[in-house]
Enzyme design. Structure first.
Site, PDB file in Angstrom:
ATOM      1  N   SER A 145      -3.825  -5.794  21.482  1.00 36.60           N
ATOM      2  CA  SER A 145      -2.497  -6.307  21.172  1.00 36.60           C
ATOM      3  C   SER A 145      -1.378  -5.355  21.604  1.00 36.60           C
ATOM      4  O   SER A 145      -1.190  -5.119  22.783  1.00 36.60           O
ATOM      5  CB  SER A 145      -2.415  -6.608  19.679  1.00 36.60           C
ATOM      6  N   ASP A 173       4.308  -8.611  23.863  1.00 34.14           N
ATOM      7  CA  ASP A 173       3.403  -7.481  23.656  1.00 34.14           C
ATOM      8  C   ASP A 173       2.178  -7.649  24.573  1.00 34.14           C
ATOM      9  O   ASP A 173       2.131  -8.567  25.388  1.00 34.14           O
ATOM     10  CB  ASP A 173       3.008  -7.362  22.167  1.00 34.14           C
ATOM     11  N   ASP A 216      -0.845  -8.746  24.357  1.00 34.60           N
ATOM     12  CA  ASP A 216      -1.679  -9.954  24.432  1.00 34.60           C
ATOM     13  C   ASP A 216      -0.868 -11.232  24.238  1.00 34.60           C
ATOM     14  O   ASP A 216      -1.434 -12.315  24.057  1.00 34.60           O
ATOM     15  CB  ASP A 216      -2.838  -9.896  23.434  1.00 34.60           C
ATOM     16  N   ASP A 234       1.220 -12.504  21.955  1.00 39.20           N
ATOM     17  CA  ASP A 234       1.451 -13.311  20.753  1.00 39.20           C
ATOM     18  C   ASP A 234       2.788 -13.001  20.091  1.00 39.20           C
ATOM     19  O   ASP A 234       3.163 -13.640  19.116  1.00 39.20           O
ATOM     20  CB  ASP A 234       0.285 -13.214  19.753  1.00 39.20           C
TER      21      ASP A 234
END
Ligand code: MG
Length: 455
Positions: free
Chosen positions: A96, A239, A241, A243
């Site tokens: 993440s 960010d 990943d 999300d």
């Protein structure tokens, strides 16, 4: 019982605190737990992503799982496709917003949401007892590649907004995908919405050369400058990943997530009066103020995106928000999704026919202070107990740590971190000095309790 899963999946530095053999055994434990069926496997841009994904794939296949490898993808796109294409589960290899050396493993249930704690526990049990079940040679799983599904995911996102109205506006949008997988989703979404798209940090590079994977107020200068120089209507940063989404207005000002979340909450409640909004206790009071004004109800939760997702599902809530740029739009999927958040902001801009800065300046203003205090993990619970007996205010909440509300609407929160040996301190007030004082007083209290306990 030892723990494998943290607040957001399994996180590690490959070769440092976690070996490839450990990764293999995590794969075997997950495969043994699900025992059969098909898994959608994806990853973000991190350098260790491919080796981890391949190892997980081999482990799953040896337990009899059929693996469908989708390669580079954002977490929310993978989650959507797991549900839509009826996979038995999904695995996302990502850390993440953590720095480039980290990586991690998220397990997604067939409903598209990260697996609940009960299932994590069962997987941990298999992992720590090494009770793996292997398939016979004739039953090992198959490996297939799945590609080109981004448009199927974007179709899902676009179905919730007014594509025609947005397309007419011909917005100019600058995107900073942090050199990671949002390169594949947000610019393409914008193209489909007839926007003019500009990008910074938009070549795929697992060293994250442009900026750290976490979009913050202090690392989006390049995006802000790109917005100003190009005369864009807005900018958006994701960010590692994809999300989370942090927005920049047409003047180049970067906003922390709760401001744009409040805008989405306001617009949502205008059109869906009486609905409830799920948000962690650390969120700004702006969210509550806006929800109250527009006839909505706030449900506070512990901090953690999975907790927000699960609470939304439990209540059938359609909207969840986090201060870090997480927007959970239930009608699409109750998980945070940076591309869906971008679509919602454009939808609002198209309908309101005004600039992002003017929409955001109409919101109530608060000042926040965020601080932390080192605290050994074994003292966290004791500190909380003592702290609770020492604080007072018009309301004391214990949903996550202790949150004290005062009569002037200000508040302070002390919360033991779920991942680090620290107490996080948050405060918020209409006046910056008041916010500072509240945080300092709480910090002093926590430090004093810790030092007494150490004696
Ligand atoms: Mg993320």
């Amino acid at each position: 019982m030892k723990k494998l899963f943290g607040t957001n999946g399994i996180r590690f530095i490959l070769g440092k605190d976690f070996t490839l053999k450990d990764v293999l055994q995590v794969g075997l434990a997950i495969g043994t737990f699900f025992s059969k069926g098909k898994c959608l496997l994806g990853r973000d841009v991190r350098l260790t992503g491919e080796v981890i994904a391949n190892t997980i794939a081999s482990a799953l296949m040896s337990t009899g799982i059929n693996v469908y490898d989708i390669g580079l993808i954002t977490t929310p796109a993978l989650q959507y496709l797991v549900k839509k294409r009826e996979f038995d589960f999904g695995i996302m290899i990502t850390a993440s917003h953590n720095p480039p050396e980290f990586n991690g493993i998220k397990v997604i249930d067939n409903d598209g949401v990260e697996i609940p704690p009960e299932k994590e526990k069962l997987i941990e049990e298999i992992y720590f007892t090494r009770k793996f079940k292997y398939a016979n040679w004739e039953n090992v799983g198959e490996f297939s590649e799945m590609r080109f599904l981004i448009d199927e995911y974007l179709d899902g996102v676009l179905s919730h907004i007014n594509e025609e109205l947005i397309s007419k506006r011909k917005f100019k949008v600058a995107v900073d995908p942090a050199n990671s997988v949002s390169v594949l989703t947000t610019p393409r979404l914008l193209k489909r919405l007839k926007c003019k798209v500009l990008t910074v940090n938009a070549h795929l590079d697992g060293t994250f050369p442009g900026r750290k994977p976490e979009p913050r107020l202090d690392n989006l200068q390049t995006l802000s400058e790109a917005v100003i120089a190009s005369g864009a209507d807005l900018g958006v940063a994701h960010d590692g990943d994809g999300d989370r989404a942090i927005f920049v207005d047409e003047k180049g000002q970067v906003y922390w997530g709760d401001k744009t979340a409040a805008l989405i909450v306001m617009d949502f409640l205008e059109r869906n009066p009486g609905e409830c909004i799920v948000t962690p206790v650390s969120s700004s009071k702006i969210i509550e103020d806006v929800a109250k004004k527009y006839g909505g109800k706030i449900i506070y939760t512990k901090v953690g995106s999975i907790i927000v997702s699960r609470m939304m599902m439990k209540l059938g809530a359609k909207l969840g928000v986090e201060e870090n740029g997480g927007i959970f739009y239930g009608p699409h999927l109750p998980v945070r999704d940076g591309t869906m958040a971008t679509a919602l902001i454009l939808d609002i801009l198209a309908r309101k026919e005004t600039s992002l800065s003017s929409l955001l300046s109409s919101l109530p203003k608060y000042y926040q202070v965020k601080d932390k205090v080192p605290c050994p993990n074994e003292l966290k619970a004791k500190v909380l107990k003592i702290l609770l007996s020492e604080v007072s205010g018009v309301k004391v909440e214990t949903i996550d740590g202790v949150k004290v509300w005062y009569s002037d609407g200000s508040w302070v929160l002390a919360r033991p971190s779920g991942t680090e040996p620290i107490y996080r301190i948050f405060s918020e007030a209409k006046d910056p000095q008041r916010a500072k004082e509240l945080a300092e007083n709480m910090k002093e209290k926590v430090l004093k309790i810790i030092s007494t306990l150490k004696e």
